[in-house]
Each structure stands twice: as C-alpha cells, then as structure tokens.
Design an enzyme around this catalytic site. Structure first.
Site, PDB file in Angstrom:
ATOM      1  N   GLU A   1      21.974   8.967  43.110  1.00  0.00           N
ATOM      2  CA  GLU A   1      21.604   9.169  44.570  1.00  0.00           C
ATOM      3  C   GLU A   1      21.350  10.737  44.735  1.00  0.00           C
ATOM      4  O   GLU A   1      21.781  11.230  45.635  1.00  0.00           O
ATOM      5  CB  GLU A   1      22.835   8.824  45.419  1.00  0.00           C
ATOM      6  CG  GLU A   1      23.105   7.236  45.346  1.00  0.00           C
ATOM      7  CD  GLU A   1      23.901   6.662  46.637  1.00  0.00           C
ATOM      8  OE1 GLU A   1      24.551   7.468  47.498  1.00  0.00           O
ATOM      9  OE2 GLU A   1      23.781   5.293  46.807  1.00  0.00           O
TER      10      GLU A   1
ATOM     11  N   GLU B   1      23.261   0.110  42.641  1.00  0.00           N
ATOM     12  CA  GLU B   1      24.182  -0.285  43.300  1.00  0.00           C
ATOM     13  C   GLU B   1      23.563  -1.284  44.646  1.00  0.00           C
ATOM     14  O   GLU B   1      22.472  -1.259  44.957  1.00  0.00           O
ATOM     15  CB  GLU B   1      25.021   0.867  44.222  1.00  0.00           C
ATOM     16  CG  GLU B   1      25.723   1.891  43.258  1.00  0.00           C
ATOM     17  CD  GLU B   1      26.189   3.251  44.213  1.00  0.00           C
ATOM     18  OE1 GLU B   1      26.222   3.268  45.462  1.00  0.00           O
ATOM     19  OE2 GLU B   1      26.355   4.056  43.424  1.00  0.00           O
TER      20      GLU B   1
END
Length: 496
Positions: free
Chosen positions: A222, A325
């Site tokens: 991320e 995810e």
C-alpha cells in the site's frame, strides 16, 4: 552528503531494470516452481502474525495503549525484558497457524498465503540498524527461521507463499499497519532506507530461491498515492535490480498506490517488447472512502463490474495483477441506507470473487483468523463457510487432442472470416498458434492439483517468444495474443 549519495545509488540501480526470464520455457512442460509462480492463487492473508495489528490479535499489547508492532515490542521489553518478550513473540508466531489450520486451508482450495512481514523480521533483524526496531533486534532473532517453517508447512499442502514486505522504515503510508507509530509515509523521502530495503528484497530472493513454492516477493504494501510517483518508480526499479541478481524468474510484486492504470503504464513503458516479471497489486475495499460510505450496499455491488481493474491502458496488455487484499466488509453508513445484510454480503463477496477470478492472477482475502472469536466479514473462514467467497472452478476433466484440434481449427476459421470481411491482411496460423499454446499451457497447469493459469500475460509472452524463435519473427503479434486469450477461454469451457 549521505542522503545525496543514497539517491545516486538508488537512481543507478533503478536506471535499467533487467528483464525477467520467461515464466515458462516454450516447448517444455512447466516445472512445479513455475506453476506456483504463475497459477491463479486463490488465497488469504496471515494478518497480524509477523506484523501485529491490535484489532486482530491483542495479547501482545497488554502493556500499551498503542496499536502498532513497535508499541507492543517496546512496551513489553520495558516491562519484562528482552528474553521474555522474545519468548512471547515466538509463541505467537508458532501458535498462529496449526496443522489443523493447514489441513483446513488445503481442503478448502486455498492455493496461496500472502505473508505480511516487517523489515525487522528478516535475517535475524540485520536490516534494522539505524531504524526504530534496531534496539529490539534480539526479539526477532528467530523470526526468519519461523517464516521458513511456514513456507515448508505450506509446501507440504501444495500451497504457495507470497512474501509481502508489509512494513518498511518510516512507513509506506500513514497507517499503523506499517508497524511504527505516527507513520507518515516517510519511507518515500528516505533514500537510504529505500536502498536498504531494496537490498533486503534481494537478500530474501537469494535466501528463498531454493524453495519451489514462493509465489512472489512483494516489495512494499500500500504505497501512498502520488500523482507523480517518481520515488516509487525508483524504488521499484532498484528492487528489480537487486532481486534479479539472484533470481531471474520470481515474480516481483509492486503496490499500485490505489491507481492501477498508473502502474500499468509504467510497467508497459519499462518493459517495452521485453518482460520484467512484475505483478501489480491492487487492493479492493469498499468500506473506507467517503464515496463508498455514501452508497447503499446495492450501489456498491452494482458498481463493482465497472470499477474493479477497468479502464486500463491498452486493456492492461502485458501486465498481470493480483488483488492482494479484499474483504466482504461494507461500512455501517452504507447499511443505514437499507439492504438485507446476509443476502447483500453474499452477493457482494461472490461478485468480487467472480471478478477477481477473471481479471486477476490471484486474490488474497483479509484476513485468516482472529484471536477472539471471528472477525465477521473480515474473517476468511466465516465468509468461506457461508459461501460468500468463491474459489475459481477447477478443471475437472482433460480435453482430448481431437477436441483441441477441432477447437483450434474452428477458432482460426472464425478469426479469418471476420478479418476477411474487414479487408485486413492477417496471419491465421499465428492466431491458431496462440490458441494451441494457451490450451496446452492450461492443460499442463491443470495436471498439478487442478491449477488454473493466473499470470496469463507472463505465459502469453513466454509462448510468443517460442513462436518468434521458431519462425524467425512474427509480424502480427496481436493475432497471437487474441488466439491465446481465446484458447484459454475455450480450454476452461471444455475442461469444467
């Protein structure tokens, strides 16, 4: 001076990212390692194992109000000392996943684990010098050994492991899952840290290259969103350089910084006619943004088809994705707008699953287990057992050679007839070659535990190189690509 030198080193490493070796060798059956690296990996994250998150596992946070790994380790060392803290952490790692868990995962078609780790977990903490976790190196002395035990336990179940460098010095974003309190994405302004973690990624690749079941190395989790991501580009290039020194084939996974198309363009530009072996990781959550909270559950579900891995440059040609995810969670503000929770969650999760199974090379649900009870719509077992998430269908039969020949001839004839009407000069044999190559690739993968092809673009490129070599060149490579796509589609229709 040191920072300027680090920037020069980073630029030097990133200036000419090397190509990867082909994902498979044309004309030869794929190896077990190649299948692990290129199959569709239906998987789950081992969240809060080697990178703690208090909301998932809370025991190690008993001495602090903080919620990051650093808060937990620093407060425990202060309270009970290094040796006792080390025992507590090692007990957590060793008890996180049991043999019954591994058996359950294998029985429920899980093909891969995404394993988030912190920079402190690698090589006995040898990459922590000068950073927050440096004083706590001894606590993590055996973390890497334990990680390798996870890899070996997964291999026994024909499960692969994606090593995810989830936490880096200063944080890749401003969230606590970077492991450090008050993380603010400082990693991207620290060239020395980027050099060190790129070097660490290379060390990981070298140390794990003897394992067949490494699905890839994810070099950051991320990354913060940037309109002009030059720092991320340099870091990714440096990681490629370091990793390819010892492993020419392992997939290198990068974060898309919440903008998939930005990184499609970068990969396409960097690899040109070659192939970098890069996989782009996109995370799919519909519970955090104000825009999603303003939608009803039905609106969220209806919008998925149009906003999951869509609007990609040149339809994403040459670039494979994973969804590293995702969850079945919808925010309470959305539920306030109506809906039947059980029915909508099922439709939400199943719709996500079906899209990922077609548009990505793998997907990893967040997360596997919780210390107390279950995590509801964050909980993999709960969602799987309710039928809210769906693995891709496994090939259940092996189509015959006659079926292949007939399907390839029919497809090539249809292709030729269409383009003849368009008055376009084509090479139907090139199209047919792509079709046959895809069918044979898919058949070879299916023989290993019913595996499906995931990294389609990687395998397509490898097959094309084989054809180019045998023919001395191919003019209409787009025909090969279209044939390959159609071959995969028809194989899976015939095999299920």
């Amino acid at each position: 001076m040191q920072q300027a030198f680090s920037k020069l080193k980073l630029k030097s490493k990133a200036s000419d990212a090397p190509d990867a070796a082909p994902a498979v060798e044309s004309g030869k059956a794929p190896t077990t390692k190649q299948i692990y690296q290129a199959r569709f990996n239906f998987g789950v994250n081992f969240g809060s194992c080697f990178v703690l998150e208090k909301w998932i596992f809370h025991d190690l946070f008993s001495e602090t109000d903080g919620d990051t790994e650093f808060d937990a380790v620093s407060s425990l060392v202060k309270k009970i000392g290094v040796e006792e803290t080390q025992k507590k952490f090692e007990n957590h790692w060793n008890s996180y996943v049991t043999q019954d868990d591994w058996n359950w995962l294998a029985a429920h078609e899980v093909a891969s684990i995404r394993l988030p780790i912190g920079y402190w977990d690698v090589d006995g903490g040898s990459f922590t010098g000068g950073y927050k976790f440096g004083p706590y190196k001894k606590v993590y002395a055996n973390a890497w050994t334990t990680i390798k035990k996870f890899i070996e336990a997964a291999a026994a179940q024909k499960i692969s492991v994606l090593i995810d460098i989830h936490a880096v010095p200063g944080g890749a974003n401003d969230s606590g899952h970077s492991g450090e309190p008050n993380a603010d994405g400082a990693f991207w302004s620290d060239d020395k840290a980027q050099n060190e973690i790129a070097k660490m990624a290379g060390w990981i690749a070298n140390d794990l290259k003897g394992y067949d079941n490494i699905a890839g190395i994810e070099v950051v989790n991320e990354a913060s969103f940037e309109n002009n991501p030059k720092k991320q580009q340099r870091y990714y290039g440096a990681c490629l350089t370091e990793i390819r020194k010892s492993d020419e084939q392992v997939p290198v996974v990068i974060s898309d910084g919440w903008w998939p198309d930005q990184w499609v363009k970068w990969v396409q530009s960097e690899q040109g006619e070659g192939y970098l072996g890069v996989v782009v990781d996109d995370h799919v959550y519909r519970c955090f943004s104000d825009a999603d909270k303003a939608k009803s559950p039905k609106q969220i579900i209806d919008d998925l088809n149009g906003d999951v891995l869509t609007n990609l440059n040149d339809s994403g040609a040459g670039v494979d994705f994973i969804v590293g995810e995702w969850s079945c969670v919808i925010d309470s503000q959305s539920w306030e707008k109506g809906g039947n929770r059980d029915e909508d969650v099922k439709q939400f999760g199943q719709t996500e699953s079906k899209l990922f199974n077609v548009r990505a090379a793998g997907s990893y649900f967040w997360t596997f287990k919780f210390q107390s009870g279950n995590g509801g719509e964050w909980d993999f077992k709960t969602m799987f057992d309710k039928g809210d998430i769906l693995p891709p269908p496994k090939p259940s039969k092996q189509p015959s050679e006659d079926e292949l020949n007939q399907a390839a001839t029919n497809a090539a004839d249809s292709h030729q007839n269409y383009w003849k009407q368009q008055k376009t000069t084509i090479e139907p044999e090139v199209y047919k070659g792509g079709f046959v190559a895809a069918w044979k690739d898919a058949d070879a993968f299916a023989k290993f535990n019913g595996s499906r092809i995931g990294r389609k673009e990687a395998l397509k490129w490898a097959a094309l190189q084989g054809l180019i070599k045998s023919k001395g060149g191919v003019k209409n490579t787009w025909e090969f690509s279209q044939g390959y796509d159609e071959g995969l589609k028809q194989f899976y229709s015939a095999a299920v």
